[in-house]
Every structure is written in C-alpha cells, then in structure tokens.
Design an enzyme around this catalytic site. Structure first.
Site, short mmCIF file in Angstrom:
data_model
loop_
_atom_site.label_atom_id
_atom_site.label_comp_id
_atom_site.label_asym_id
_atom_site.label_seq_id
_atom_site.Cartn_x
_atom_site.Cartn_y
_atom_site.Cartn_z
CG ASP A 1 -1.67 1.41 1.31
OD1 ASP A 1 -2.52 1.48 0.65
OD2 ASP A 1 -1.37 2.10 2.50
CD GLU B 1 -2.42 2.41 -2.99
OE1 GLU B 1 -3.65 2.80 -3.31
OE2 GLU B 1 -1.75 2.58 -2.30
#
EC number: 2.4.1.18
Length: 799
Positions: free
Chosen positions: A447, A502
C-alpha cells in the site's frame, strides 16, 4: 548456503527461575549465526553511510547460553552443527500435509540470488540512458546494502528472520525478550506475569540500544510467561515513563471498556496450534483478484470473523471465478475506521476478527479452494499512536522514523519510516518474511508506495510522464532501495509469491526484476483506469471518446505488468461513489426488483456497468481486481463506525453514532434472483470464467482494430477472441463488419445483453458467423455481426 560464526563472551540480564527462590544472576552469552543488531545508535542520522559504518563495527551478538534460544521456530528449527548454520530452502516448499513442508525445508538451503549488474533496464528502455547516473547509483546502493547484510548478518535469509531474535522467543530453557529502543534510559518487562511490577524484570541494554532479558522456565518446567498473558515494556525515556506494546508483538487485544491495546504473549499449546494441510497454489498465469475486508464482509451490521469469512465468503469467491483473494486490514490497527491503514502492531493479525489460528485456518481453506491469498501490507507509514503503536516508542521523535516534518505525513496523520536505518530494514524485511512464513500468505499488495518513493509523497503533484519526475531530487532513494530489497527477499525465498505495488506515479522500472535493475514488483496497480472512469461518469456517455478510453486502458510500460480495475475499495468509501451509484443513483433503491418496471436510468446503468468492467478486464492489464460487492453494483457506500472527530487542521467531521449499518456487504442482494443485482453478478461471474478458460488477459496477441468515434464502437482482439463494444446510446448496427486475424466460424461466448445478465436478449447465440476473405480494419479476414446499443459481445472461433 552455510556461513561460519565465531564465539564471544558477553554479559546480559536474566531473571531467576520462579518458585526456586533464586536471586540476581548473570549468564554467559555465545555468538551465533544470527546477528542481533546493527548500526542503529542513539543519535544516528539513519543514512546508509552511517548505517554501513556501524554495521562494519559490529563483531558480537548476545544470546543466552544454551542449546536453543528460539533461533528458529519449533516447527522448523535449524540445528547447529559445530559452528555452521544450515539455512533451509523455500524454493521447493509445499504445505501439503501436516509438517511435510517443514520437514522438506530442513533438507534444502534457502538462498536469495546475489545481485547482477542491473544493466538490462537500459536495453529494455533506451530512454533510461539519460538517467543512468541516478539508476546506477540506486543499484550500487542496493548492492552495497546486500553486501553489508551478507557480511554482517549472514545474508538476507538470516536477516529477515530477526523475529526469531527480537520480541519474545521461547527455547527449551525459557523465554528471551529483546527490544531495540536506543533512546530509553531504562526498560523493564511488565505484565500479568509480574503483577505489572517494573522492578521485577529489569532489562539490560547493549551498546547498540538493544534491551534484553532472559526468563528461565519455572521450577516445574512450565513457561515463565503463560500463554495469553498481557505484556508491555515500561521505559524511562526522554519523554517520560511510558508503557508500550512490544514492537515485535505477535498478538494484541483491546480489553472491554479500554482504549489502548494490550500486547499478548501468544504461544498456544501444541494441540491448539493450527497445522496447515493444503499446498499453496501455484501462481496463475493471470490474476483475478477479489479485494476483501474481513470485518465488513458480513451482510449483518457487525464485525465479521475469520471463521465466518472462511466458511461463507471464500466459497462465493471461488464460485464467482476469481483465483486470488486480497485481504485488507490484517495487521493490527487500533482504529477500525482507518480501514487497516494506520497499523499499530505490524506482526500481529487483527484480533477483532479472531485469533491467529483462525486466520491460518482461513488461509488454509483458501488454498484448498485453489485461491491465492494476498495480504494488503502497509510498510509506507505507521499509526501516530503513542500508547499502542511505534510512534515515540523509545521516547524520541526518531527511532523507526524520520525526525521533524519529514517523519510526519501531514495528510494521513501518520509516521514515516526512515528506510535508510538498518533497524528499520531489519524490522520491515522481517515483517514481510513473517507473514509469508508463519501464515502462508501467497504475496502482498504493498500500500501507498508512491508516498514512500517521493519526499513529496505524491501530494499536490501531477505526474506527466517526464522522467525527471521519477529520477530527481524528490525521489527517496532509500525507500526505493528498500522496495528492491523486499522484492528481492520475497522472490528469492518464495519464487511463487506475488508482489503488487500501489503506485500512482508510473515510475519506470517499477515492475521489472531487481536483477535487471528494476524495483522488482510483479505488478503495479493501473490506478489511472479507475480515475478515468470516474471522470467519464461525470459526463454524458454521448460525449465519451473511444480513443480516449482505449488510450487510458492501454497506456502501460512495455514488460511491466499491471493489475487493472474499474473501481476498488477507494471508490466505495463514504464521500465517494461506486460506478453503480454514479450510473443509477437513488433509482437503485426503488427500481431494482424484477416485479417492478425498470427506468431508463436503471437500464442505462446496468448496461454500462457491465461494459465498463469487461473492457477494463480486456484491455487494462495482465491482472484484474474487484472490491467485494461491486461485482453486483452494491448500493451502499462504506462508512465505518465512528464518533465525531476534529482533524489536526481544525476541521470538524461529524460521526455516525458508531453505526455498523453501512459497514457491511449485502451479498444477499446479489444472490436474490428477483432483483436486478443478480443479473449483474451473473455477468461478472461469466466474465471471470471466460478469462479462466481463454486466459485473454495475458495473451501475447492484442490488436485494436476499431475505435470509431461516430459509431461509438470499439473492436479488439485478445488471443483468438474478438471483443465488440457498442457504446452508442441509441444506435444498433445490423451487418456490422469487424476484422479478425483467423479465418473460420465464430460464435458468441459472452453477451452482456443476455436476459440472464439483465439485458434485452437481442443477440442470437446459436448463430454462426463465417469469415470472408476480405480484409477490414487492417485485418486479413472479417465477419458481420449485429451489435445493439450499449452492449459488449465476445466472439470465439468454433473449435
């Protein structure tokens, strides 16, 4: 590989055995092949230069005298023979059968391949030559750290097992607890075991800021800390005396009526420990990922459990045709409303949903179903909590983080890691290894990687594709090198594991192998696609440009694979809108029952919802992701239970009375055959199974033969399949000629207009389409079709 270690005699703290009347004592320590700590001294800047110097200075390691100090888990402990440590191999490990994997691993050597010259990226993309100095510096820093880890820690394999040294580790003689807290003046283990008496179990500190205590077994041979006991470390720090949850804690819970979490000593009896029974699936050619959150996966307004998710949600994911499940919010986070992104305890699975054994049973069941399990891991930042997180752990502003403004994310209200610090590398690399090793996760979605890679964190910055944006002074090279190291570690020890990053910036080399000079991810998230759909949905579809849609979907770097998605959890959060809600808005609440007349808004919305998802899967990447419930157009947004909140900026955000009503997934709507949601779910299922059969996402052949702006038609080939999209709001076309590369007979294999999918059944599925020997749209052959308005149809050659 095997590496040799030499002996040393040092001093350390030990607690006298309980029930024996013993007193103060000292232990002889010996040197082992697992080095304890390196280069993280009080006041250290955290740069790799200082880090390397400190690493080189380290020549001794403290471990209590005895046969085993928890150097390896009891399930797969590596045995010392003379002064050599044989490190087991993971490359051929399986999890089939109780204990089979561990027994096989003991007989092999785990290795992370050494670095290469990292020059292949310049062959792949000659435009990178202009940034060779930056890229070669980046790779040289990576090589230098690899070399230092090899020299001073015994290699990445050993370095990444530091959870066997830090935190609590049991041996035949007792329990050793270690903690890196260089800023603390004193430290003591406190908890249920000593009635929270800070004088009972004082810890000793070595020159590198590592605090330690050894607790011998009780006189009757039982553990000095019972399983399930609450534990904390009490430190006298520059900020005062504070109780903290151990940084390497494996489990933590929130007591009823209390706000801060408590660390839990977690070592259940053997008969309680979960034993994996099923082999981890091989990595599929293409990924079809179902993004999930355990807590909000129930149709009921409550926090769901690992067990219920295992029994109720996993089978539906399998039935829908997905081959991987991505689970959010696994790492413990004290604030539920953070969606799991403000992590407080990095090695602990969230106790809201159950026990670590429950999570293991979930993962094992997924493997039984043939599903990969990917963890949404957060290494980009940490919770700013000081009571139960890492922030201010040793009373300083630094510790695991940058000091000053650089160590604080102003938008997320979180702390930012100092990736140039040796102990941060130890902590995060070991964290990644822990989840793969202990819980058998099959990989990670990392993330917030953009926030890591740039000092501006991607905030208030527009990335245009200019290479200066990626390889300049705004790039945090330490962070990029950490990403190279963690990818190197994962792919070296677990060749079947998947890593997805990401990254919204589009950094070149991001999804190229580390040995080629890349950052090492298998995939990047193709985040521009979801943004494009939202932009288009704010306009009338009559104004959509076919070329613009195709460009966004196909705008990817060569050889760098992408996971694409039309929408993820981000679009489902309160304050945003899902695609279904953009399309149908409030009509979704009144006109989705089949026994009621539809509306033009509903008809349009259902048609475009299906088209958007299929064209995204068809052209957007080599993998596909869907957030749970969006496959059938879930009508409710996500709003976690929360009270009123005032942000650091002073902005006041009202709460929702801590309601769970909008923090659930109404799977019953998609399953109800009397609702139009059911047809949307059926289409998504058919779409997944079509990809499973034809593997078109990863086909080597892709050709876009038509982007007709006036007709609003897009035609493309993926493998042997021909996709026809008619986005026109009114016009349907008879005898519409489309090109193809292969002669023969074609048939319909997927039709969004089928009645089963909530369409109008305007396509005759039994029809056979014979090709003509006439070229069309630069294709050697062609055939004619009927393409109704707002439909997508896939044709395949008849076998």
């Amino acid at each position: 590989m095997a590496f040799r270690v030499s002996g040393a005699v040092l001093g350390g703290a030990v607690r006298a055995p309980r029930l024996t009347g013993g007193g103060e004592g000292s232990l002889v320590f010996r040197h082992t092949g697992l080095f304890l700590t390196r280069g993280a001294r009080v006041g250290c800047s955290g740069t790799h230069g200082a880090m390397r110097a400190a690493a080189a200075a380290r020549k001794a390691v403290m471990v209590p005298e005895g046969e085993n100090d928890g150097l390896a888990s009891r399930a797969d402990s590596a045995q010392f023979q003379s002064d050599e440590l044989e490190v087991p191999d993971i490359s051929e490990e399986t999890t089939c059968g109780a204990g089979v994997a561990d027994a096989q691993a003991l007989n092999r050597v785990r290795v992370v391949p050494p670095p290469s010259d990292g020059q292949k990226i310049f062959q792949i993309d000659p435009m990178l030559q202009g940034y060779k100095y930056h890229l070669e510096y980046r790779y040289s820093l990576y090589r230098r750290i690899r070399s230092d880890i090899d020299e001073h820690e015994g290699g990445l394999e050993a370095f990444s097992r530091s959870y066997e040294k830090f935190g609590f580790n049991a041996s035949a003689e007792g329990i050793t607890y270690r903690e890196w807290a260089p800023g603390a003046f004193s430290a003591a283990l406190v908890g249920d075991v000593n009635n929270w008496d800070p004088n009972a179990d004082r810890m000793s500190k070595n020159e590198f800021g590592v605090w330690e205590i050894f607790l011998p077994n009780n006189a009757d041979g039982t553990s000095p800390i019972p399983h399930g006991s609450r534990v904390k470390v009490r430190m006298d720090t520059p900020s005062g005396i504070k109780d903290s949850i151990p940084a390497w804690i494996k489990y933590s819970v929130q007591a009823p009526g209390e706000i801060p979490y408590d660390g839990i000593y977690y070592d259940p009896p053997e008969e309680v420990k979960y034993v994996f029974r099923h082999a981890q699936p091989k990595r599929p050619k293409s990924l079809r990922i179902y993004e999930t959150h355990v807590g909000m996966s129930s149709p009921e307004p409550k926090i769901n459990t690992y067990v219920n998710f295992r029994d109720e949600v996993l089978p539906r994911i399998k039935k829908l045709g997905y081959n991987a499940v991505q689970i959010m919010a696994i790492q413990e986070h004290s604030y539920y409303g953070s969606f799991g992104y403000h992590v407080t305890n990095f090695f602990a699975p969230s106790s809201r949903f159950g026990t670590p054994e429950d999570l293991k049973s979930l993962i094992d069941r997924a493997h039984e179903l043939g599903l990969l399990v990917l963890m949404d891991v957060v290494h980009s930042h940490a919770s700013s909590n000081t009571l139960d997180g890492l922030n201010g752990f040793d009373g300083t502003d630094t510790h695991y983080f940058h000091s000053g403004p650089r160590g604080h994310h102003w938008m997320w209200d979180s702390r930012l890691f100092n990736y140039g610090n040796w102990e941060v590398l130890r902590f995060l690399l070991s964290n990644a290894r822990w989840w793969l090793e202990e819980y058998k996760f099959d990989g990670f979605r990392f993330d917030g990687v953009t926030s890591m890679m740039y000092t501006h964190h991607g905030l208030q910055v527009t990335f245009t594709g200019n290479f200066n944006e990626y390889f300049g002074f705004a790039t945090d090279v330490d962070a990029v090198v950490y990403l190279m190291l963690v990818n190197d570690l994962i792919h070296g020890l677990y060749p079947e594991a998947v890593t997805i990053g990401e990254d919204v910036s589009g950094m070149p080399t991001f999804a190229l192998p580390v040995h080629d000079g890349g950052v090492g991810f298998d995939y990047r998230m193709h985040m521009a696609v979801a943004d494009k759909w939202i932009d288009l949905l704010k306009q009338s579809d009559e104004t959509w440009k076919m070329g613009d849609i195709v460009h966004t979907l196909t705008n990817r770097r060569w050889l760098e694979k992408c996971v694409t998605y039309a929408e993820s959890h981000d679009q489902a959060l309160v304050g945003d809108k899902t695609i279904a809600f953009w399309l149908m808005d409030k009509d979704m609440y009144d006109f989705m029952a089949l026994d009621r007349p539809s509306t033009p808004t509903i008809d349009r919305g259902i048609a475009l919802h299906k088209m958007i998802r299929l064209i995204t899967m068809g052209l957007g990447g080599e993998g596909y992701l869907n957030f749970m419930g969006n496959e059938f157009g879930h009508p409710e947004w996500i709003d976690f239970p929360r009270g009123p909140q005032r942000l650091p900026s002073g902005k006041f955000i009202p709460g929702n009375n801590n309601s769970y009503d909008k923090c659930r997934r109404r799977f019953d709507l998609g399953d109800a055959d009397y609702l139009r949601y059911h047809g949307m779910q059926e289409f998504d299922q058919a779409m997944q199974h079509l990809e499973q059969k034809y593997e078109f996402m990863t086909s080597d052949h892709q050709y876009i033969s038509r982007k007709h702006e006036e007709d609003k038609v897009i035609v493309f080939e993926k493998g042997d399949l021909v996709f026809v999209f008619n986005f026109h709001c009114n016009n349907s076309y008879f005898d519409y000629r489309i090109g193809c590369r292969k002669p023969g007979v074609y048939k319909v294999v997927l039709d969004s207009d089928a009645g089963l999918f909530g369409g109008f059944s305007r396509i005759h599925h039994a029809a056979e389409h014979f090709t003509a020997d006439c070229s069309h749209d630069n294709r050697p052959y062609s055939f004619s079709v009927y393409t109704p308005s707002r439909t997508c149809v896939v044709y395949a050659p008849v076998e």
